[in-house]
Design a protein around this motif. Structure first.
Motif, PDB file in Angstrom:
ATOM      1  N   LEU A   1       0.878  -1.169   0.000  1.00 51.43           N
ATOM      2  CA  LEU A   1       0.000   0.000   0.000  1.00 51.43           C
ATOM      3  C   LEU A   1       0.912   1.215   0.000  1.00 51.43           C
ATOM      4  O   LEU A   1       1.722   1.390   0.908  1.00 51.43           O
ATOM      5  CB  LEU A   1      -0.900  -0.004   1.244  1.00 51.43           C
ATOM      6  CG  LEU A   1      -1.749   1.222   1.491  1.00 51.43           C
ATOM      7  CD1 LEU A   1      -2.724   1.450   0.340  1.00 51.43           C
ATOM      8  CD2 LEU A   1      -2.502   1.082   2.802  1.00 51.43           C
ATOM      9  N   GLU A   2       0.833   2.028  -1.017  1.00 56.33           N
ATOM     10  CA  GLU A   2       1.728   3.185  -1.126  1.00 56.33           C
ATOM     11  C   GLU A   2       1.006   4.444  -0.675  1.00 56.33           C
ATOM     12  O   GLU A   2      -0.090   4.746  -1.160  1.00 56.33           O
ATOM     13  CB  GLU A   2       2.215   3.360  -2.567  1.00 56.33           C
ATOM     14  CG  GLU A   2       3.241   4.457  -2.710  1.00 56.33           C
ATOM     15  CD  GLU A   2       3.903   4.486  -4.071  1.00 56.33           C
ATOM     16  OE1 GLU A   2       3.972   5.586  -4.659  1.00 56.33           O
ATOM     17  OE2 GLU A   2       4.342   3.426  -4.552  1.00 56.33           O
ATOM     18  N   VAL A   3       1.621   5.133   0.279  1.00 56.42           N
ATOM     19  CA  VAL A   3       1.081   6.396   0.772  1.00 56.42           C
ATOM     20  C   VAL A   3       2.193   7.434   0.774  1.00 56.42           C
ATOM     21  O   VAL A   3       3.371   7.096   0.766  1.00 56.42           O
ATOM     22  CB  VAL A   3       0.499   6.249   2.208  1.00 56.42           C
ATOM     23  CG1 VAL A   3      -0.665   5.277   2.219  1.00 56.42           C
ATOM     24  CG2 VAL A   3       1.558   5.818   3.197  1.00 56.42           C
ATOM     25  N   LEU A   4       1.805   8.674   0.780  1.00 56.90           N
ATOM     26  CA  LEU A   4       2.748   9.773   0.996  1.00 56.90           C
ATOM     27  C   LEU A   4       2.599  10.186   2.446  1.00 56.90           C
ATOM     28  O   LEU A   4       1.489  10.482   2.903  1.00 56.90           O
ATOM     29  CB  LEU A   4       2.452  10.946   0.067  1.00 56.90           C
ATOM     30  CG  LEU A   4       2.755  10.688  -1.404  1.00 56.90           C
ATOM     31  CD1 LEU A   4       2.314  11.876  -2.257  1.00 56.90           C
ATOM     32  CD2 LEU A   4       4.233  10.408  -1.622  1.00 56.90           C
TER      33      LEU A   4
ATOM     34  N   GLN B   1       6.873  15.253   2.302  1.00 53.02           N
ATOM     35  CA  GLN B   1       6.283  13.926   2.284  1.00 53.02           C
ATOM     36  C   GLN B   1       7.246  12.944   1.612  1.00 53.02           C
ATOM     37  O   GLN B   1       7.988  13.325   0.701  1.00 53.02           O
ATOM     38  CB  GLN B   1       4.962  13.929   1.523  1.00 53.02           C
ATOM     39  CG  GLN B   1       3.858  14.679   2.235  1.00 53.02           C
ATOM     40  CD  GLN B   1       2.562  14.599   1.466  1.00 53.02           C
ATOM     41  OE1 GLN B   1       2.527  14.731   0.256  1.00 53.02           O
ATOM     42  NE2 GLN B   1       1.470  14.392   2.187  1.00 53.02           N
ATOM     43  N   GLN B   2       7.203  11.713   2.071  1.00 55.06           N
ATOM     44  CA  GLN B   2       7.995  10.644   1.475  1.00 55.06           C
ATOM     45  C   GLN B   2       7.073   9.499   1.099  1.00 55.06           C
ATOM     46  O   GLN B   2       6.057   9.270   1.765  1.00 55.06           O
ATOM     47  CB  GLN B   2       9.017  10.094   2.473  1.00 55.06           C
ATOM     48  CG  GLN B   2      10.070  11.068   2.896  1.00 55.06           C
ATOM     49  CD  GLN B   2      11.085  10.362   3.784  1.00 55.06           C
ATOM     50  OE1 GLN B   2      11.784   9.467   3.340  1.00 55.06           O
ATOM     51  NE2 GLN B   2      11.146  10.768   5.045  1.00 55.06           N
ATOM     52  N   ARG B   3       7.478   8.784   0.070  1.00 53.18           N
ATOM     53  CA  ARG B   3       6.757   7.558  -0.257  1.00 53.18           C
ATOM     54  C   ARG B   3       7.011   6.543   0.844  1.00 53.18           C
ATOM     55  O   ARG B   3       8.130   6.392   1.323  1.00 53.18           O
ATOM     56  CB  ARG B   3       7.250   6.957  -1.583  1.00 53.18           C
ATOM     57  CG  ARG B   3       6.610   7.523  -2.782  1.00 53.18           C
ATOM     58  CD  ARG B   3       6.878   6.735  -4.046  1.00 53.18           C
ATOM     59  NE  ARG B   3       8.255   6.252  -4.179  1.00 53.18           N
ATOM     60  CZ  ARG B   3       8.587   5.135  -4.823  1.00 53.18           C
ATOM     61  NH1 ARG B   3       7.653   4.370  -5.382  1.00 53.18           N
ATOM     62  NH2 ARG B   3       9.850   4.775  -4.920  1.00 53.18           N
ATOM     63  N   LEU B   4       5.947   5.858   1.200  1.00 49.13           N
ATOM     64  CA  LEU B   4       6.021   4.833   2.224  1.00 49.13           C
ATOM     65  C   LEU B   4       5.205   3.644   1.729  1.00 49.13           C
ATOM     66  O   LEU B   4       4.084   3.817   1.242  1.00 49.13           O
ATOM     67  CB  LEU B   4       5.422   5.371   3.530  1.00 49.13           C
ATOM     68  CG  LEU B   4       5.577   4.559   4.788  1.00 49.13           C
ATOM     69  CD1 LEU B   4       7.041   4.484   5.208  1.00 49.13           C
ATOM     70  CD2 LEU B   4       4.758   5.181   5.904  1.00 49.13           C
ATOM     71  N   TRP B   5       5.788   2.466   1.805  1.00 44.72           N
ATOM     72  CA  TRP B   5       5.067   1.244   1.457  1.00 44.72           C
ATOM     73  C   TRP B   5       4.682   0.537   2.741  1.00 44.72           C
ATOM     74  O   TRP B   5       5.503   0.386   3.647  1.00 44.72           O
ATOM     75  CB  TRP B   5       5.934   0.315   0.620  1.00 44.72           C
ATOM     76  CG  TRP B   5       6.284   0.831  -0.741  1.00 44.72           C
ATOM     77  CD1 TRP B   5       5.612   1.759  -1.479  1.00 44.72           C
ATOM     78  CD2 TRP B   5       7.410   0.431  -1.526  1.00 44.72           C
ATOM     79  NE1 TRP B   5       6.253   1.961  -2.675  1.00 44.72           N
ATOM     80  CE2 TRP B   5       7.354   1.152  -2.742  1.00 44.72           C
ATOM     81  CE3 TRP B   5       8.442  -0.473  -1.335  1.00 44.72           C
ATOM     82  CZ2 TRP B   5       8.299   1.003  -3.743  1.00 44.72           C
ATOM     83  CZ3 TRP B   5       9.388  -0.625  -2.330  1.00 44.72           C
ATOM     84  CH2 TRP B   5       9.307   0.100  -3.529  1.00 44.72           C
TER      85      TRP B   5
ATOM     86  N   GLU C   1      -6.118   7.357   8.271  1.00 45.36           N
ATOM     87  CA  GLU C   1      -6.392   8.159   9.466  1.00 45.36           C
ATOM     88  C   GLU C   1      -5.101   8.466  10.228  1.00 45.36           C
ATOM     89  O   GLU C   1      -4.873   9.590  10.659  1.00 45.36           O
ATOM     90  CB  GLU C   1      -7.366   7.397  10.366  1.00 45.36           C
ATOM     91  CG  GLU C   1      -7.724   8.113  11.642  1.00 45.36           C
ATOM     92  CD  GLU C   1      -8.652   7.252  12.486  1.00 45.36           C
ATOM     93  OE1 GLU C   1      -8.171   6.635  13.465  1.00 45.36           O
ATOM     94  OE2 GLU C   1      -9.842   7.200  12.159  1.00 45.36           O
ATOM     95  N   ARG C   2      -4.245   7.463  10.383  1.00 47.33           N
ATOM     96  CA  ARG C   2      -2.991   7.680  11.120  1.00 47.33           C
ATOM     97  C   ARG C   2      -2.048   8.599  10.349  1.00 47.33           C
ATOM     98  O   ARG C   2      -1.438   9.491  10.920  1.00 47.33           O
ATOM     99  CB  ARG C   2      -2.304   6.335  11.425  1.00 47.33           C
ATOM    100  CG  ARG C   2      -0.946   6.485  12.118  1.00 47.33           C
ATOM    101  CD  ARG C   2      -1.096   7.280  13.421  1.00 47.33           C
ATOM    102  NE  ARG C   2       0.170   7.606  14.027  1.00 47.33           N
ATOM    103  CZ  ARG C   2       0.832   8.757  13.846  1.00 47.33           C
ATOM    104  NH1 ARG C   2       0.357   9.690  13.042  1.00 47.33           N
ATOM    105  NH2 ARG C   2       1.960   8.983  14.481  1.00 47.33           N
ATOM    106  N   ILE C   3      -1.941   8.415   9.054  1.00 45.69           N
ATOM    107  CA  ILE C   3      -1.061   9.257   8.239  1.00 45.69           C
ATOM    108  C   ILE C   3      -1.543  10.711   8.283  1.00 45.69           C
ATOM    109  O   ILE C   3      -0.735  11.638   8.354  1.00 45.69           O
ATOM    110  CB  ILE C   3      -0.998   8.746   6.777  1.00 45.69           C
ATOM    111  CG1 ILE C   3      -0.370   7.341   6.713  1.00 45.69           C
ATOM    112  CG2 ILE C   3      -0.262   9.720   5.875  1.00 45.69           C
ATOM    113  CD1 ILE C   3       1.039   7.229   7.216  1.00 45.69           C
ATOM    114  N   ALA C   4      -2.847  10.908   8.285  1.00 42.31           N
ATOM    115  CA  ALA C   4      -3.417  12.256   8.312  1.00 42.31           C
ATOM    116  C   ALA C   4      -3.146  12.982   9.625  1.00 42.31           C
ATOM    117  O   ALA C   4      -3.249  14.208   9.686  1.00 42.31           O
ATOM    118  CB  ALA C   4      -4.921  12.198   8.055  1.00 42.31           C
ATOM    119  N   GLN C   5      -2.771  12.267  10.669  1.00 46.71           N
ATOM    120  CA  GLN C   5      -2.502  12.905  11.955  1.00 46.71           C
ATOM    121  C   GLN C   5      -1.209  13.694  11.959  1.00 46.71           C
ATOM    122  O   GLN C   5      -0.948  14.431  12.905  1.00 46.71           O
ATOM    123  CB  GLN C   5      -2.481  11.874  13.082  1.00 46.71           C
ATOM    124  CG  GLN C   5      -3.854  11.367  13.427  1.00 46.71           C
ATOM    125  CD  GLN C   5      -3.810  10.403  14.587  1.00 46.71           C
ATOM    126  OE1 GLN C   5      -2.925   9.552  14.674  1.00 46.71           O
ATOM    127  NE2 GLN C   5      -4.756  10.535  15.485  1.00 46.71           N
TER     128      GLN C   5
END
Length: 136
Positions: A21-24, A37-41, A75-79
């Motif tokens: 799952l790729e998120v910034l 922001q960094q790419r995070l898998w 939700e956690r990334i948005a914090q």
């Protein structure tokens, strides 16, 4: 009482997974990582007892939904900023294990863009809920 291993749980649980799952994310302890922001898998494996994951009506409400996992991560990334992948893994594990249907998990995060000579750097954890105490 000893805790089971994931291999033991594979006999009584269904394994649900999300791979890469790729998120910034705002993540990192170094100055150059702050404010960007960094790419995070993120890889997640959830172990769900067959009793909580065997549908009888072929309906989504009878199983743990992949959308639940994605929502917890979002939700956690948005914090906001987190310095360590270890902290993020622990936070995500706690939230995902709060689901009553989840018995255990394996979760990893990795940053693919940190070093030019490395595919990724990351952290992996395994968590298993303690067995409920038998009723007297």
């Amino acid at each position: 009482m000893t805790s089971p291993h994931l291999d033991d749980l594979s006999l009584s649980c269904r394994k649900l997974f999300l791979r890469r799952l790729e998120v910034l994310a705002h993540i990192g302890a170094h100055d150059f990582e702050k404010g960007v922001q960094q790419r995070l898998w993120i890889d997640v494996e959830l172990y769900v007892p067959y009793a909580h994951s065997t549908p009888t009506q072929d309906r989504l409400h009878e199983v743990v939904d992949y959308d639940y996992v994605r929502a917890v991560v979002a939700e956690r990334i948005a914090q906001g900023h987190v310095e360590l992948q270890e902290t993020l893994c622990d936070d995500l594990a706690e939230r995902l294990l709060a689901h009553p249907g989840v018995r255990a998990l394996r979760l990893s995060t990795c940053k693919p863009d940190v070093y030019p000579d490395t595919q990724a750097v990351g952290v992996e954890i395994v968590r298993i809920k303690p067995e409920p105490e038998p009723a007297p």
